[in-house]
Design a protein around this motif. Structure first.
Motif, short mmCIF file in Angstrom:
data_model
loop_
_atom_site.label_atom_id
_atom_site.label_comp_id
_atom_site.label_asym_id
_atom_site.label_seq_id
_atom_site.Cartn_x
_atom_site.Cartn_y
_atom_site.Cartn_z
N LEU A 140 17.38 43.08 54.00
CA LEU A 140 18.25 42.39 54.62
C LEU A 140 17.63 41.07 55.28
O LEU A 140 18.34 39.98 55.37
CB LEU A 140 18.86 43.09 55.78
N SER A 141 16.50 41.08 55.77
CA SER A 141 15.74 40.09 56.32
C SER A 141 15.40 38.94 55.34
O SER A 141 15.63 37.80 55.87
CB SER A 141 14.64 40.20 57.18
N THR A 142 15.15 39.27 54.22
CA THR A 142 15.04 38.42 52.93
C THR A 142 16.29 37.80 52.77
O THR A 142 16.44 36.62 52.65
CB THR A 142 14.38 39.04 51.87
N VAL A 143 17.40 38.55 52.66
CA VAL A 143 18.73 38.13 52.53
C VAL A 143 19.05 37.10 53.45
O VAL A 143 19.70 35.96 53.09
CB VAL A 143 19.86 39.30 52.07
N ARG A 144 19.10 37.49 54.64
CA ARG A 144 19.33 36.71 55.77
C ARG A 144 18.63 35.38 55.84
O ARG A 144 19.33 34.26 56.15
CB ARG A 144 18.96 37.32 57.10
N ALA A 145 17.50 35.31 55.23
CA ALA A 145 16.70 34.23 55.55
C ALA A 145 17.07 33.13 54.08
O ALA A 145 16.64 31.95 54.00
CB ALA A 145 15.19 34.00 55.39
N ASN A 146 17.80 33.78 53.12
CA ASN A 146 18.05 33.03 52.10
C ASN A 146 19.63 32.89 51.57
O ASN A 146 19.95 32.65 50.56
CB ASN A 146 17.58 33.61 50.80
N VAL A 147 20.46 32.96 52.65
CA VAL A 147 22.06 32.85 52.45
C VAL A 147 22.38 31.42 52.29
O VAL A 147 21.86 30.47 53.06
CB VAL A 147 22.74 33.29 53.74
N PRO A 148 23.02 31.28 51.13
CA PRO A 148 23.36 29.95 50.57
C PRO A 148 24.55 29.22 51.64
O PRO A 148 25.31 30.12 52.00
CB PRO A 148 23.80 29.94 49.27
N ASP A 149 24.45 27.87 51.79
CA ASP A 149 25.50 27.37 52.73
C ASP A 149 26.63 27.36 51.81
O ASP A 149 26.94 27.61 50.78
CB ASP A 149 25.04 26.07 52.86
N ILE A 150 27.82 27.29 52.84
CA ILE A 150 29.25 26.99 52.10
C ILE A 150 29.81 25.89 52.78
O ILE A 150 29.53 25.53 53.89
CB ILE A 150 30.00 28.44 52.64
N GLY A 151 30.73 25.37 51.83
CA GLY A 151 31.55 23.97 52.06
C GLY A 151 32.00 23.98 53.56
O GLY A 151 32.67 24.97 53.80
N GLU A 152 31.98 22.92 54.12
CA GLU A 152 32.51 22.76 55.47
C GLU A 152 34.20 22.95 55.07
O GLU A 152 34.98 23.31 56.11
CB GLU A 152 32.29 21.58 56.17
N ASP A 153 34.60 22.27 54.22
CA ASP A 153 36.22 22.09 54.22
C ASP A 153 36.77 23.54 53.76
O ASP A 153 37.87 23.93 54.32
CB ASP A 153 36.47 21.41 52.89
N THR A 154 36.07 24.31 52.85
CA THR A 154 36.35 25.67 52.48
C THR A 154 36.50 26.52 53.97
O THR A 154 37.25 27.48 54.29
CB THR A 154 35.22 26.49 51.64
N VAL A 155 35.40 26.56 55.06
CA VAL A 155 35.72 27.12 56.06
C VAL A 155 36.34 26.77 56.93
O VAL A 155 37.16 27.62 57.70
CB VAL A 155 34.09 27.23 56.76
N GLY A 156 36.73 25.35 57.08
CA GLY A 156 37.69 24.75 57.83
C GLY A 156 39.08 25.31 57.47
O GLY A 156 40.05 25.43 58.45
N HIS A 157 39.48 25.31 56.18
CA HIS A 157 40.74 25.87 55.59
C HIS A 157 40.86 27.16 56.19
O HIS A 157 42.11 27.64 56.55
CB HIS A 157 40.68 25.64 54.15
N ALA A 158 39.69 28.08 55.79
CA ALA A 158 39.87 29.40 56.40
C ALA A 158 40.12 29.57 57.80
O ALA A 158 40.78 30.58 58.28
CB ALA A 158 38.85 30.24 55.81
N GLU A 159 39.41 28.96 58.56
CA GLU A 159 39.64 29.07 60.10
C GLU A 159 41.10 28.53 60.37
O GLU A 159 41.62 29.13 61.67
CB GLU A 159 38.72 28.28 61.13
N LEU A 160 41.63 27.61 59.66
CA LEU A 160 42.96 27.28 60.00
C LEU A 160 44.08 28.27 59.72
O LEU A 160 44.98 28.59 60.57
CB LEU A 160 43.27 26.09 59.30
N VAL A 161 43.78 28.98 58.74
CA VAL A 161 44.80 29.96 58.31
C VAL A 161 44.75 31.30 59.24
O VAL A 161 45.58 32.08 59.97
CB VAL A 161 44.23 30.77 56.83
N LEU A 162 43.20 31.40 59.86
CA LEU A 162 42.97 32.51 60.79
C LEU A 162 43.70 32.31 62.21
O LEU A 162 44.26 33.02 62.80
CB LEU A 162 41.38 32.60 61.05
N HIS A 163 43.50 30.98 62.80
CA HIS A 163 44.06 30.36 63.81
C HIS A 163 45.58 30.75 64.01
O HIS A 163 46.27 31.17 64.90
CB HIS A 163 43.79 28.98 64.21
N GLU A 164 46.35 30.33 62.75
CA GLU A 164 47.73 30.47 62.78
C GLU A 164 48.17 32.14 62.87
O GLU A 164 48.99 32.54 63.31
CB GLU A 164 48.22 29.97 61.36
N SER A 165 47.25 32.73 62.27
CA SER A 165 47.33 34.32 62.24
C SER A 165 47.23 34.84 63.50
O SER A 165 48.14 35.75 63.87
CB SER A 165 46.61 35.08 61.25
#
Length: 440
Positions: free
Chosen positions: A345-370
């Motif tokens: 898990l430590s190896t995985v943690r050190a190699n997690v790929p980034d995710i687009g800010e737009d994607t995360v922002g859209h998800a956070e907007l849906v979450l905030h409304e919920s």
């Protein structure tokens, strides 16, 4: 009533400390409700990178669950739970308490919704966490320690997770801990269609691991279980059961461990950057460590591979061991062996790929409304409880006034008209005031 959450995760702790903290706490939810008088309900969420406890606490019968309770009441409840965890995990109470981030009221709602949606995961966007959240609620049901407030909270969190999955691209590429581990393993392995994989463990994560292997094109999949559940798992997942671990390891190019049954016994330590390394109890015997897959098993398996290959080529064929268990299944010393790659898990943690800010922002907007919708509904629910009591009180008073007017010579109908005319406006004014106060 009040909602309180206690969180220890990959954000706050190294994985070794988190592993130690969760040792022996699998049945903690029932103990919390049984041993802590003011705690009416508890849901425990334990995954490969987090340990969380959600509490429904009876602090003030006049308050609703999303109000922020007095700190002294929160600390009393949290300290009681930390004490239970410390005994189960063999960690000093002060260390256990220090390991948790505590949230109350609306902060609990926002946090759980993020967790269930994969926004707080070690691999942001993973879908497996929603199943683990659902399983934690089911366990609370089985132990009869959930409450209406916790039920509504978790059900809405799961619904939010579904909404984010369907309305955004957060989990569109199948991001997960196992998918990251397989990507790291890929350069060391033959073509996926030629890989022989052994899954160690038969829990929910083992099922997700089999699915991920198939998605990569792996056809030769076997399963081993030290608890004897390999055959049943194999039947339900169309894989091959293995009954001797060494034999299964000898035949495998890729071993994926996800049983979580290995780890320490005896004296435990919890590591914290601020507080240092502290023994849990001095009177405990010296620590021992056991692993489902130890170095000796790998040595024996590789010797068997050499004999089967009847030559050096078989011995040199590389193997990959992926340890997805928080409570380590694989001996860390395996990493020092020639021709064996260990990914944990430590190896995985050190190699997690980034995710687009737009994607995360859209998800956070849906979450905030919920979150906003849930909070408003809960406040209305709490207001309705108070309003129902208020109306009952007014109705009792009106009945008494009507009886008095009838005794004074008024007809019952006239008495009702007079009382309603006098009382109803005041009752309506108070109802609106109550509703407004809850929605602030």
């Amino acid at each position: 009533m009040a909602l309180i959450s206690m969180t220890a995760s990959h954000h706050e702790l190294d994985l070794e400390s988190l592993e130690q903290l969760t040792r022996g706490t699998h049945a903690m939810g029932k103990s919390i409700v049984t041993d802590c008088a003011r705690i009416n309900g508890s849901v425990v969420l334990s995954t490969c990178n987090r340990f969380e406890v959600y509490l429904d606490v009876d602090l003030d019968s006049s308050a609703h669950s999303l109000e922020r309770p007095d700190d002294k009441y929160v600390e009393h409840a949290v300290s009681g739970v930390a004490q239970l965890i410390s005994y189960a995990a063999n960690v000093e109470p002060a260390r256990a308490r220090h390991a948790f981030t505590v949230r109350t009221g609306e902060d609990v709602v926002t946090h759980l919704f993020k967790v269930a949606s994969g926004l707080d995961s070690l691999v942001v966007g993973e879908r497996e966490i929603a199943g683990q959240v659902r399983k934690s609620l089911q366990s609370a049901h089985a132990d009869q320690v959930t409450t209406g407030s916790l039920e509504r909270l978790f059900q809405r969190a799961l619904r939010t997770s579904k909404n984010i999955a369907s309305q955004t691209q957060l989990s569109a590429d199948g991001r997960s801990v196992v998918s990251v581990a397989l990507k790291l393993a890929e350069p060391t392995l033959p073509d996926w269609g030629s890989v022989s994989a052994l899954v160690v463990g038969t829990g929910a994560y083992a099922g997700a691991t089999v699915a991920a292997l198939r998605a990569h094109g792996v056809r030769d999949i076997s399963v081993y279980s030290g608890s004897g559940r390999a055959e049943a798992f194999a039947d339900s997942h169309q894989v091959v059961p293995v009954f001797e671990l060494t034999e299964g390891v000898a035949d495998a190019d890729l071993i994926l461990c996800c049983s979580g049954t290995g780890g320490r016994a005896g004296k435990s330590l919890i590591v914290d950057d601020t507080l240092g390394v502290v023994p849990a109890r001095e009177e405990e015997p010296h620590s021992t460590v056991s692993y489902v897959l130890d170095a000796a098993s790998i040595v024996a398996a590789r010797q068997a591979r050499t004999e089967q290959a009847a030559g050096l080529e078989g011995a040199q064929r590389r193997q990959v061991v992926v340890d997805l268990a928080l409570h380590r299944d694989a001996d860390p010393r395996i990493a020092d062996m020639d021709s064996v790659l260990l990914i944990d898990l430590s190896t995985v943690r050190a190699n997690v790929p980034d995710i687009g800010e737009d994607t995360v922002g859209h998800a956070e907007l849906v979450l905030h409304e919920s979150v906003e919708e849930y909070v408003e509904l809960e406040k209305l629910r709490a207001a309705d409880v108070v309003i129902t009591r208020l109306v009952e009180s007014f109705n009792q008073a009106k009945t008494q006034q009507i009886l008095e007017l009838v005794r004074d010579g008024f007809t019952e109908e006239d008495a009702k008209v007079r009382v309603n005319k006098a009382v109803n406006p005041e009752m309506h004014k108070l109802i609106m005031k109550v509703r407004s106060s809850f929605l602030r």
